[in-house]
Design a protein around this motif. Structure first.
Motif, PDB file in Angstrom:
ATOM      1  N   THR A  22      18.660  13.389  98.276  1.00 26.03           N
ATOM      2  CA  THR A  22      18.809  13.307  96.824  1.00 26.03           C
ATOM      3  C   THR A  22      17.472  12.855  96.238  1.00 26.03           C
ATOM      4  O   THR A  22      16.960  11.785  96.575  1.00 26.03           O
ATOM      5  CB  THR A  22      19.905  12.315  96.421  1.00 26.03           C
ATOM      6  N   HIS A  25      15.398  11.524  93.177  1.00 34.02           N
ATOM      7  CA  HIS A  25      15.587  10.755  91.948  1.00 34.02           C
ATOM      8  C   HIS A  25      14.288  10.843  91.146  1.00 34.02           C
ATOM      9  O   HIS A  25      13.226  10.439  91.625  1.00 34.02           O
ATOM     10  CB  HIS A  25      15.913   9.293  92.263  1.00 34.02           C
ATOM     11  N   LYS A  47      11.923   9.696  88.202  1.00 37.42           N
ATOM     12  CA  LYS A  47      11.676   8.532  87.359  1.00 37.42           C
ATOM     13  C   LYS A  47      10.377   8.740  86.581  1.00 37.42           C
ATOM     14  O   LYS A  47       9.431   9.351  87.072  1.00 37.42           O
ATOM     15  CB  LYS A  47      11.544   7.264  88.211  1.00 37.42           C
ATOM     16  N   ASP A 104      14.963   6.633  84.071  1.00 40.23           N
ATOM     17  CA  ASP A 104      15.323   7.990  84.481  1.00 40.23           C
ATOM     18  C   ASP A 104      14.732   9.008  83.513  1.00 40.23           C
ATOM     19  O   ASP A 104      14.574   8.738  82.318  1.00 40.23           O
ATOM     20  CB  ASP A 104      16.846   8.153  84.506  1.00 40.23           C
ATOM     21  N   SER A 114      14.075  18.414  87.647  1.00 45.13           N
ATOM     22  CA  SER A 114      15.031  17.328  87.418  1.00 45.13           C
ATOM     23  C   SER A 114      16.179  17.781  86.536  1.00 45.13           C
ATOM     24  O   SER A 114      16.673  17.020  85.717  1.00 45.13           O
ATOM     25  CB  SER A 114      14.315  16.136  86.755  1.00 45.13           C
ATOM     26  N   ASN A 148      19.969  19.124  86.796  1.00 47.50           N
ATOM     27  CA  ASN A 148      21.038  19.220  87.767  1.00 47.50           C
ATOM     28  C   ASN A 148      21.958  20.401  87.467  1.00 47.50           C
ATOM     29  O   ASN A 148      21.640  21.276  86.665  1.00 47.50           O
ATOM     30  CB  ASN A 148      21.818  17.900  87.832  1.00 47.50           C
ATOM     31  N   GLY A 174      18.698  14.762  85.738  1.00 50.97           N
ATOM     32  CA  GLY A 174      19.300  13.750  86.588  1.00 50.97           C
ATOM     33  C   GLY A 174      18.906  13.937  88.032  1.00 50.97           C
ATOM     34  O   GLY A 174      17.978  14.674  88.354  1.00 50.97           O
ATOM     35  N   ASP A 175      19.617  13.260  88.905  1.00 53.86           N
ATOM     36  CA  ASP A 175      19.341  13.370  90.328  1.00 53.86           C
ATOM     37  C   ASP A 175      19.703  14.775  90.818  1.00 53.86           C
ATOM     38  O   ASP A 175      20.666  15.387  90.352  1.00 53.86           O
ATOM     39  CB  ASP A 175      20.162  12.337  91.103  1.00 53.86           C
ATOM     40  N   ASN A 201      20.318  17.098  94.343  1.00 51.18           N
ATOM     41  CA  ASN A 201      20.488  17.140  95.789  1.00 51.18           C
ATOM     42  C   ASN A 201      19.796  18.374  96.356  1.00 51.18           C
ATOM     43  O   ASN A 201      19.949  19.479  95.835  1.00 51.18           O
ATOM     44  CB  ASN A 201      21.978  17.167  96.146  1.00 51.18           C
ATOM     45  N   ASP A 240      17.275   9.482 100.444  1.00 58.11           N
ATOM     46  CA  ASP A 240      16.863   9.378  99.047  1.00 58.11           C
ATOM     47  C   ASP A 240      15.344   9.403  98.976  1.00 58.11           C
ATOM     48  O   ASP A 240      14.661   8.758  99.775  1.00 58.11           O
ATOM     49  CB  ASP A 240      17.382   8.086  98.421  1.00 58.11           C
ATOM     50  N   TYR A 272      12.318   9.053  95.868  1.00 62.34           N
ATOM     51  CA  TYR A 272      12.097   8.705  94.465  1.00 62.34           C
ATOM     52  C   TYR A 272      10.736   9.247  94.034  1.00 62.34           C
ATOM     53  O   TYR A 272       9.724   9.010  94.690  1.00 62.34           O
ATOM     54  CB  TYR A 272      12.163   7.197  94.275  1.00 62.34           C
ATOM     55  N   GLU A 292      13.707   2.452  96.065  1.00 67.08           N
ATOM     56  CA  GLU A 292      13.824   2.412  94.608  1.00 67.08           C
ATOM     57  C   GLU A 292      13.099   1.189  94.062  1.00 67.08           C
ATOM     58  O   GLU A 292      13.228   0.077  94.579  1.00 67.08           O
ATOM     59  CB  GLU A 292      15.290   2.387  94.210  1.00 67.08           C
TER      60      GLU A 292
END
Length: 747
Positions: free
Chosen positions: A480, A482, A484, A513, A536, A538, A581-582, A584, A624, A626, A664
Motif C-alpha cells: 500500500t 501512502h 503525503k 495526506d 494517488s 484510488n 488516497g492510499d 494498493n 507499506d 510512504y 510513517e
C-alpha cells in the motif's frame, strides 16, 4: 430395269446372309431356344448380376468410408491405395482424404468416381470366378472380355456388365444389368459443391476466428484465449502454452459442435451462438443428414505463452492523468486443423467421409493486423508452430531462482516457464533447472512464474552464453503506497515561508495526506531498467468514460503544454472529480529503484512540488511505503529540478525526512532549541492538551522529592535559567510522540 433387278437380287442375298448369320451366332436362340437352356441362362444371369451388385456395394462402402477412394485389396486386386496422392487424416480408425485444403479444391469428378467403381467391380468379379463358374461344362465365360460401365445417379448406381457367356452352346447376348440403391450420387455431388464452397469462402476458417474471439473468461476477468481487449487493472495477463492449447482446442470443438446445415443460425442473444451453412456453392441438400467431426486423437499444442504486462498508467496531458492502468492488447494465433464432414447414406446405412483443412493466420501490418484464412499448398504448409520451433539445433540448461529479500537471498524456483526466441523451452524442476533444445543465435529470453513474481525479460542473449546461466525473479510484494505532502516552515530568511514569525523559536514541518491535489510517482528499476508509474487516485477516481464523454474534457484534451486551456481543464476536472488516497499495488517487483515525484492541483493542473530521483530498495516483504513529497506555496505548471532539489534538501536537513520510507512520519515535526520557553511555544502551536497538563513532570524539577532551586518559589520562572531548565528532554519527546503525533527535534 436390268440394273434394278440385279440390285434387288443382291439385297435379298444380303438379307438372307444376315439372317442366317444371326441365327448361327445366336446358336439358334430365340424361338428355337430350348426350355432347359433358357432356365439355365436365367440362373446364370441372376448369379452374375448378384456378384456385380455385391461388388458395387463393397465399392460404395469402401469409397464412402474413404471419401471416394478405394483401399480394399479385394476390390483393387492388390494395387496400392491412392489416398497418399492427396493426403489423408485418420477418422474412426480409417483414412479420410482431403477434398479441400485451404484455397485448394481437391474434389473428385463424377467420371473419376464412376471409373473407380467400374475398376473395383471388374476386379471383384474376376476375384469371384469360382463363385460364378459353378455350372460345369454347360456354361463358359470369356473373362478376358469382361467390361463394366457405371452410371452414378442421385439415388442409385447402375452397372452394365459385359461378360460373354455361353450356355449349352447358346450365347447370352445382352449385358448384365445391376442396380444398387444408394445416396452415393447425391452425396458426392454435395461433397464437390462443399469443396468448392469451402475453398472459395473458407467457412470453417471464419467460424474458428469467431469462436476464438469469444473464448470463455477466467477468474482474472480476461479470456482463456486472449485476442483483443483492454486491461484496466495493473498487473500481468499470462496464459501458459497449455492454456493457449486448451483455448484453441475449445474454440475448434465449439465450431464442430455448433455448426448447423441447411437452416439459418439463430440471432437471439438468449441462445448460444451457432454457425450455419445454409447452401454450398449456391445449392442446398436438405434431405441429407450432414455432421462435422474432428480426426482421431485431435488436439492443438502450442509452445509459446501469451504474456501482457500492464504497468503503465494512461497519461493524456501534463496536468491530468487517468488514475488507472490501461493496456490495449491485440493477440493473433496461427491455427490449423483437419475437419471431417460426414453425410449419411440412408439407403446403404454407410456414411460418406471427406476432410477439409482449416488454416487461420495473421495478415496485415504491425498496426493493422487481423486474423484471416491463410493460403497453403498442403495440409501442413504455413503453420508457424511447426516451422519456427520444430527443429531446434542448440541445447541449453537454465536455472531460475527467487529473490525474496534485499540481502539477495535466493532459492530455486520450481515451475517457472522459460521462453527463448519465441519457443517454449519448458518449466523448471524442483531444483529450478530446465534443459532442452533452443534456437541457435541471438534471441530474447522471457521467464514467467506467476503474478506474484516479476517477469524477467532479457534481450539479445546468444544461445552459446545461455547454457548454464542463472536468472533471478524478484518477488512482487502487495504494497500500500501512502502519498503525503510535506510543507516546510523555515526561518524568516527562507524563501518558502508559509507562516512567518518575527522571532521564531522553532521551525515546523507539516505532513498531510494528498487530498486536494494528486501525486504522480515514477519508478525506474536501477537493475532492470523497467519503468512504473503511480498515482494517488484510488478506485473512486474519475473513470475514463467520464472524461471521454465530457465536452469540457474534450476541449481540454486538445490543449498542449504551451497553450493550455485552463478554464476548460478546470471544468473538466469539475465534471469528473477524483478521489485521492492510499493505493494498493501488486505489480511492482522488489528491487532497487530510482523514484521521482510530482504533486499537482486537481482543478488547475499547477505543480505544487516534487522531488528528483531518489534511490530506494523495495523489499519483497514490504507492506507499506510512504511517499513524502515537499510542496511549495508558489505553484506553477513546471517546477524546475533545482527548486525540487532544494525542497528535498531542506526537508531532509530540517525535518529529518527522506522522500521514500517504509515507516510513517508524525503529522508535525518541530525543530527548536529545547528549552522551557521554546517547548512551551511548541506545545501552544501543537494544541496538545495532554502536554499542557503534564509538562511540569518533566520540566523545572525532575523528581518530586527534590526541592526547587533558589528563587523559583515553587513554580517555573523562565526568567531564571535554573527555573527554566528542562530536566528530561527525552521524556518530553516521548510525550510528543505518544500523545500528540508530533516529533520534536532539538537543535
Amino acid at each position: 430395269m436390268r440394273a434394278q433387278a440385279e440390285f434387288v437380287v443382291i439385297l435379298a442375298v444380303v438379307l438372307v446372309f444376315v439372317i442366317v448369320s444371326y441365327y448361327a451366332f445366336r446358336g439358334f436362340e430365340g424361338a428355337s431356344l430350348p426350355e432347359d437352356v433358357k432356365k439355365l441362362q436365367e440362373v446364370v444371369e441372376q448369379e452374375v448380376e448378384s456378384v456385380v451388385r455385391d461388388g458395387v456395394l463393397l465399392a460404395v462402402k469402401d469409397m464412402e468410408t474413404h471419401g471416394g477412394y478405394l483401399t480394399k485389396d479385394i476390390l483393387l486386386g492388390g494395387s496400392p491405395s491412392p489416398l497418399d496422392l492427396v493426403g489423408s487424416v485418420r477418422f474412426a480408425g480409417e483414412d479420410v482424404p482431403y477434398w479441400q485444403v485451404c484455397q485448394n479444391d481437391l474434389s473428385l469428378s463424377e467420371e473419376e468416381l464412376e471409373n473407380r467403381i467400374g475398376e473395383a467391380v471388374k476386379n471383384y468379379v474376376l476375384n469371384q470366378t469360382k463363385r460364378i463358374d459353378v455350372f460345369g461344362k454347360n456354361v463358359s465365360f470369356e473373362f478376358s472380355s469382361l467390361g463394366v460401365d457405371v452410371n452414378i445417379l442421385p439415388d442409385k448406381v447402375v452397372v452394365e456388365t459385359t461378360l460373354p457367356t455361353t450356355v449349352n452352346g447358346y450365347k447370352i447376348r445382352r449385358p448384365y444389368h445391376s442396380e444398387v440403391r444408394t445416396k452415393f450420387g447425391e452425396i458426392t455431388e454435395f461433397a464437390r459443391e462443399l469443396s468448392r464452397e469451402l475453398s472459395a469462402n473458407r467457412n470453417f476458417d471464419w467460424f474458428t476466428i469467431y469462436s476464438m474471439y469469444f473464448s470463455r473468461n477466467l477468474a482474472d476477468g480476461q479470456p482463456l484465449l486472449p485476442t483483443e481487449g483492454v486491461l484496466t487493472e495493473c498487473g500481468v495477463l499470462f496464459r501458459s502454452p497449455e492454456q493457449i492449447s486448451e483455448g484453441l482446442t475449445e474454440a475448434v470443438n465449439y465450431v464442430v459442435g455448433n455448426t448447423e446445415w441447411w437452416k439459418d443460425a439463430p440471432v437471439s442473444n438468449d441462445v448460444p451462438k451457432t454457425f450455419s451453412i445454409k447452401k454450398v456453392n449456391g445449392k442446398s441438400y436438405p434431405d441429407l443428414s450432414v455432421n462435422t467431426f474432428l480426426p482421431d486423437g485431435f488436439g492443438i499444442s502450442v509452445t509459446e505463452p501469451v504474456l501482457f504486462e500492464n504497468t503503465k498508467f494512461l497519461v493524456k496531458w501534463i496536468f491530468f492523468a487517468f488514475p488507472e492502468c490501461v493496456y490495449v492488447y491485440d493477440q493473433f494465433y496461427d491455427v490449423s486443423y483437419p475437419i471431417i464432414v460426414r453425410a449419411d447414406d440412408q439407403y446403404t446405412g454407410y456414411s460418406f467421409n471427406m476432410a477439409g483443412f482449416v488454416y487461420v493466420t495473421r495478415k496485415g501490418g504491425e498496426y493493422n493486423g487481423y486474423m484471416a484464412p491463410g493460403e497453403c499448398s498442403s495440409p501442413s504448409a504455413g503453420v508457424a508452430d511447426s516451422g519456427e520451433c520444430g527443429n531446434l539445433e542448440c541445447e541449453a540448461t537454465i536455472k531460475v531462482n527467487e529473490i525474496a529479500d534485499s540481502n539477495g537471498g535466493q532459492r530455486p524456483l520450481e515451475g517457472a516457464a522459460v521462453v527463448y526466441g519465441g519457443c517454449f523451452v519448458g518449466y523448471t524442476g524442483p531444483d529450478g533447472v530446465v534443459s532442452g533444445p533452443v534456437k541457435c543465435g541471438v534471441n530474447n529470453l522471457t521467464v514467467f512464474y506467476d503474478r506474484k513474481h516479476e517477469i524477467l525479460r532479457r534481450d539479445g542473449i546468444d544461445s552459446s552464453s545461455l547454457d548454464n546461466s542463472v536468472f533471478g525473479l524478484h518477488v512482487i510484494p502487495n504494497v500500500t503506497f501512502h502519498f503525503k505532502e510535506v510543507s516546510v516552515e523555515p526561518e524568516p530568511s527562507g524563501i518558502m515561508i508559509l507562516q512567518a514569525q518575527q522571532t521564531p523559536v522553532y521551525k515546523k514541518c507539516v505532513v498531510s495526506d494528498v487530498i486536494d491535489k494528486y501525486s504522480v510517482v515514477d519508478m525506474r528499476g536501477i537493475d532492470s531498467g523497467r519503468d512504473f508509474s503511480l498515482f494517488s487516485m484510488n478506485s473512486q477516481s474519475q473513470s475514463r468514460a467520464c472524461v471521454e464523454n465530457s465536452q469540457n474534457c474534450q476541449e481540454c484534451r486538445n490543449s498542449n503544454i504551451n497553450d493550455i486551456n485552463e478554464d476548460e481543464c478546470s471544468r473538466c476536472l469539475s465534471d469528473c472529480p477524483a478521489a485521492s488516497g492510499d493505493v494498493n499495488v501488486d505489480y511492482i517487483p522488489a528491487g532497487r529503484y530510482s523514484i521521482s515525484s510530482s504533486i499537482r492541483d486537481q482543478t488547475s493542473g499547477l505543480e505544487y512540488g516534487g522531488f528528483l530521483p531518489y534511490n530506494y530498495q523495495l523489499n519483497g516483504n514490504a507492506k507499506d511505503v510512504y511517499i513524502y513529497t515537499p510542496v511549495t506555496g508558489y505553484p506553477s505548471y513546471d517546477i524546475g529540478g533545482s527548486k525540487k532539489q532544494w525542497l528535498v534538501n531542506f526537508m531532509k536537513d530540517e525535518c529529518g525526512m527522506v522522500p521514500v520510507s517504509d515507516s510513517e512520519q508524525p503529522e508535525r515535526v518541530y525543530i527548536t532549541e529545547c528549552n522551557y520557553q521554546n517547548i512551551g511555544s511548541v506545545i501552544g502551536d501543537a494544541g496538545c492538551a495532554y502536554l499542557n497538563q503534564n509538562i511540569g513532570s518533566v520540566s523545572c524539577y525532575g523528581y518530586v522529592n527534590q526541592e526547587w532551586p533558589n528563587g523559583c518559589d515553587d513554580y517555573c520562572d523562565p526568567s531564571y535559567d535554573d527555573c527554566g531548565t528542562l530536566y528530561d528532554v527525552e521524556g518530553v519527546k516521548s510525550m510528543f510522540a505518544g500523545h500528540c503525533n508530533v516529533r520534536l527535534v532539538c537543535e
